[in-house]
Design an enzyme around this catalytic site. Structure first.
Site: not given
Length: 376
Positions: A87, A334
């Site tokens: 990844c 967030c």
């Protein structure tokens, strides 16, 4: 950023990967401005961008496949396994660790957990890197303690192969659900906390304490909070939902009276260690519920810093803060939608400045810092 897994359709976690990065930032800023439009923000600061690849300090890998050929990555809903060791969100330093861990799983006989059959022991590998030292924390998430003796016996080989593993632990998660970790954590290494440093502030990460996953942007976020607070010339503050103390420790000075509150005892232990190392004498960290702490106090600090989970601080704390009326509230979020809702309930406060921090590139998510001032 090019991702082979995205191109083949085997992983679409980065939903915005086909969108040019400047457009991602523009869309996030537009979304945030729309949410805060009713609040008449006095000053918008430029977006803090992120590196577009290799920015994550943490990998959460589902372990599947066989004990001889384990796969580290994710499971689709149909049970299909995808190996994500390549990844591009992970730094290059992760690749060699993943390679050794696959060999170790076979050597130690840690049978991957099979979701369909509800058999096997090793559910997840959680890997966190310290950007300061290049060392790692590794957590084995197991279904039970059945393989714990085998794991302990095989560890010397692993530590010889990967001397950069500073902290190693086993977490026991017995429930047949997609839950990342359980309550029981067993430290298997001499060290129990991973040492990190942002902006010359020492921070420590224990296995069950929360820590931001984008160190570059997190460091910028903490530094910005520090600078904003310094401009206010205050001498007392609370840091609610403080985690390992990143915000409070950046804002603290020898003259500052700081109280940090976090429900996780693991995180508070880290924050206290950092404060002691910095020689801060007027700083206190306590493992308590932030809302219960705040609503049970009579004294009023000049500033309250809040960094809540995605749900926000909630009506009870909003109501109390409005009644308590500190001069300033510094809100790090967030989830801008819950923050905007909270701001509506924080009566008699206006938004002096707002800045977006792109903590999560290639997704719709972001972090935002907002400074609120009480209207007299």
């Amino acid at each position: 950023m090019h991702c082979a897994r995205y191109s083949t359709g085997t992983c679409r976690s980065c939903q915005w990967l086909e969108k040019a990065y400047p457009q991602q930032l523009s869309d996030k800023q537009q979304h945030l401005e729309g949410l805060l439009q009713p609040h008449a923000v006095q000053r918008w600061l430029p977006v803090q961008p992120s590196a577009q690849s290799a920015f994550r300090n943490k990998a959460k890998m589902v372990v599947s496949g066989s004990v001889e050929r384990p796969l580290l990555g994710m499971l689709h809903r149909d049970g299909t396994a995808v190996d994500l060791c390549d990844c591009p969100l992970y730094p290059s330093s992760f690749a060699s660790v993943f390679d050794v861990l696959k060999v170790f799983i076979a050597r130690a006989g840690l049978t991957p957990y099979n979701v369909a059959r509800r058999r096997g022991e090793l559910k997840y590998l959680l890997l966190t890197e310290s950007t300061q030292r290049g060392t790692f924390m590794l957590r084995f998430v197991l279904r039970s303690e059945t393989k714990l003796a085998q794991l302990r016996a095989a560890l010397p080989w692993l530590q010889q192969q990967l001397p950069q593993l500073e902290v190693i632990s086993a977490n026991i998660q017995p429930v047949h659900q997609a839950i990342m970790e359980g309550k029981t954590e067993i430290i298997l290494s001499e060290a129990a906390a991973l040492a990190e440093q942002f902006n010359q502030v020492p921070l420590y990460i224990r296995p069950q304490s929360f820590f931001q996953t984008n160190p570059q942007v997190a460091a910028a976020l903490y530094a910005t909070a520090r600078d904003w607070v310094a401009e206010l010339n205050i001498t007392s503050m609370w840091d609610l939902f403080c985690g390992v103390g990143g915000f409070g420790l950046h804002c603290a000075s020898p003259e500052m009276r700081l109280t940090g509150i976090e429900i996780s005892a693991e995180a508070i232990a880290c924050a206290r260690r950092s404060a002691e190392q910095l020689g801060l004498k007027q700083v206190e960290f306590q493992a308590l519920d932030s809302t219960q702490f705040a609503t049970g106090k009579a004294e009023i600090p000049e500033l309250v810093l809040v960094n809540p989970p995605r749900r926000g601080i909630g009506s009870e704390l909003c109501t109390y803060l409005s009644r308590m009326a500190p001069d300033y509230i510094l809100y790090s979020s967030c989830n801008a939608e819950s923050m905007a809702k909270d701001m509506t309930e924080l009566t008699n406060y206006r938004a002096l400045r707002v800045q977006l921090f792109d903590m999560f590139p290639h997704t719709a998510h972001y972090e935002v810092l907002t400074l609120l001032k009480r209207e007299i």
